[in-house]
Design a protein around this motif. Structure first.
Motif, PDB file in Angstrom:
ATOM      1  N   MET A   1     -25.969 -10.304 -48.692  1.00 26.39           N
ATOM      2  CA  MET A   1     -26.589  -9.548 -47.609  1.00 26.39           C
ATOM      3  C   MET A   1     -25.980  -8.147 -47.587  1.00 26.39           C
ATOM      4  SD  MET A   1     -26.676 -10.487 -43.500  1.00 26.39           S
ATOM      5  CE  MET A   1     -27.073 -12.197 -43.866  1.00 26.39           C
ATOM      6  N   ILE A   2     -26.802  -7.182 -47.208  1.00 30.73           N
ATOM      7  CA  ILE A   2     -26.347  -5.810 -47.038  1.00 30.73           C
ATOM      8  C   ILE A   2     -26.348  -5.483 -45.548  1.00 30.73           C
ATOM      9  CG2 ILE A   2     -26.964  -3.394 -47.373  1.00 30.73           C
ATOM     10  CD1 ILE A   2     -25.899  -4.524 -49.909  1.00 30.73           C
ATOM     11  N   GLU A   3     -25.257  -4.880 -45.088  1.00 24.94           N
ATOM     12  CA  GLU A   3     -25.218  -4.336 -43.730  1.00 24.94           C
ATOM     13  C   GLU A   3     -25.451  -2.846 -43.831  1.00 24.94           C
ATOM     14  OE1 GLU A   3     -23.651  -2.280 -40.242  1.00 24.94           O
ATOM     15  OE2 GLU A   3     -22.929  -2.095 -42.314  1.00 24.94           O
ATOM     16  N   LEU A   4     -26.364  -2.319 -43.014  1.00 24.12           N
ATOM     17  CA  LEU A   4     -26.641  -0.889 -43.048  1.00 24.12           C
ATOM     18  C   LEU A   4     -27.035  -0.397 -41.655  1.00 24.12           C
ATOM     19  CD1 LEU A   4     -29.988  -0.589 -42.960  1.00 24.12           C
ATOM     20  CD2 LEU A   4     -29.786  -1.263 -45.352  1.00 24.12           C
ATOM     21  N   ASP A   5     -27.068   0.930 -41.525  1.00 26.21           N
ATOM     22  CA  ASP A   5     -27.382   1.583 -40.259  1.00 26.21           C
ATOM     23  C   ASP A   5     -28.547   2.535 -40.465  1.00 26.21           C
ATOM     24  OD1 ASP A   5     -24.578   0.806 -39.018  1.00 26.21           O
ATOM     25  OD2 ASP A   5     -24.173   1.821 -40.915  1.00 26.21           O
ATOM     26  N   VAL A   6     -29.326   2.755 -39.402  1.00 25.81           N
ATOM     27  CA  VAL A   6     -30.476   3.649 -39.535  1.00 25.81           C
ATOM     28  C   VAL A   6     -30.576   4.637 -38.379  1.00 25.81           C
ATOM     29  CG1 VAL A   6     -31.829   2.050 -40.946  1.00 25.81           C
ATOM     30  CG2 VAL A   6     -32.061   1.972 -38.450  1.00 25.81           C
TER      31      VAL A   6
END
Length: 272
Positions: free
Chosen positions: A45-50
């Motif tokens: 899984m990738i954790e990211l912000d937008v």
């Protein structure tokens, strides 16, 4: 089946989760970091912000300003996608405390969430909406629906107000606990009380420590599992802590060192 149930279906501890793609091994929140995590370190899984650009594009980035991670300046939201694409998102990344900058000038750009979803069509994502901008939740919801990505995304915000608006526009999606709701849940458990039931949120994305107090223990993991929820711990870059969490069977480990976490997971002999 609800999108949140599909997201959680089949998950088994312990997940390898690259925090911002692995912020200590490649320029954070970029396609380059995400590819390295997926292809080399077999991340689950990738954790990211937008954030939103001035023209309403969903941009993958953690900060609301551009100085730390790019050669640009000022608020991200002040620029259009076309303007943001001109920035070097690998400019400041250094693996050796500023001695070298191996990604500088190599065409690393701030990606859009749409690009990330299309680049990794089978990958689960943990997506945090950063700015408290009215209507931002609608833009994100529309994008996820257009890309048919609701069943592989868990979304939310640290801020309760934003998280609540996300639940309103995407009630069937997987949502992680925002700060205040998470604190109420954890504090009640630690005090031996029944935590408030909140069906809106399925995933606890939480720190391993609060000050000097280690929050994760067997009692917490059992209480979370008994309520049908999932727990991911951030941001763990220490090998000994990784080993202990793997022994405890935490749901997922978010790390800026996907290389080290893969090494520890492989050494543990556990699947994942």
């Amino acid at each position: 089946m609800l999108a949140r149930d599909t997201f959680l279906q089949g998950l088994k501890p312990t997940l390898h989760i690259a925090h911002r793609g692995g912020a200590l091994v490649a320029p954070e929140n970029t396609l380059e970091a995400f590819r390295l995590a997926v292809e080399t370190y077999r991340t689950d899984m990738i954790e990211l912000d937008v954030h939103l650009s001035r023209d309403g594009e969903v941009i993958v980035a953690h900060d609301d300003t551009l100085e730390r991670c790019t050669d640009g300046t000022g608020p991200l939201a002040a620029l259009t996608l076309t303007e943001l694409r001109k920035l070097d998102a690998g400019y400041h990344f250094s693996p050796d405390a500023g001695r070298t900058f191996p990604f500088r000038g190599r065409g690393v750009r701030l990606p859009t969430l749409r690009e990330v979803l299309r680049a990794f069509p089978a990958l689960r994502l943990n997506v945090e909406l950063k700015p408290d901008v009215t209507g931002g939740e609608d833009v994100l919801a529309r994008l996820l629906k257009e890309e048919a990505a609701l069943e592989r995304v868990c979304l939310g915000s640290e801020q309760d107000a934003i998280a609540e608006r996300l639940v309103q526009v995407l009630p069937d999606a997987c949502h992680f606990y925002p700060r205040d709701a998470l604190a109420a849940f954890i504090l009640a458990l630690k005090a031996g009380e029944v935590p408030p039931e909140d069906a809106r949120y399925s995933v606890l994305d939480m720190p391993l420590y609060f000050g000097e107090v280690r929050l994760v223990d067997d009692a917490l993991l059992e209480a979370v599992a008994s309520r049908g929820k999932w727990i991911n711990v951030w941001t763990v870059d220490d090998a000994a802590e990784m080993d202990q969490l793997l022994r405890e069977g935490v749901g997922g480990i978010m790390t800026d060192r996907p290389d080290l976490l893969r090494q520890r997971m492989d050494a543990s002999g556990k699947p994942g």
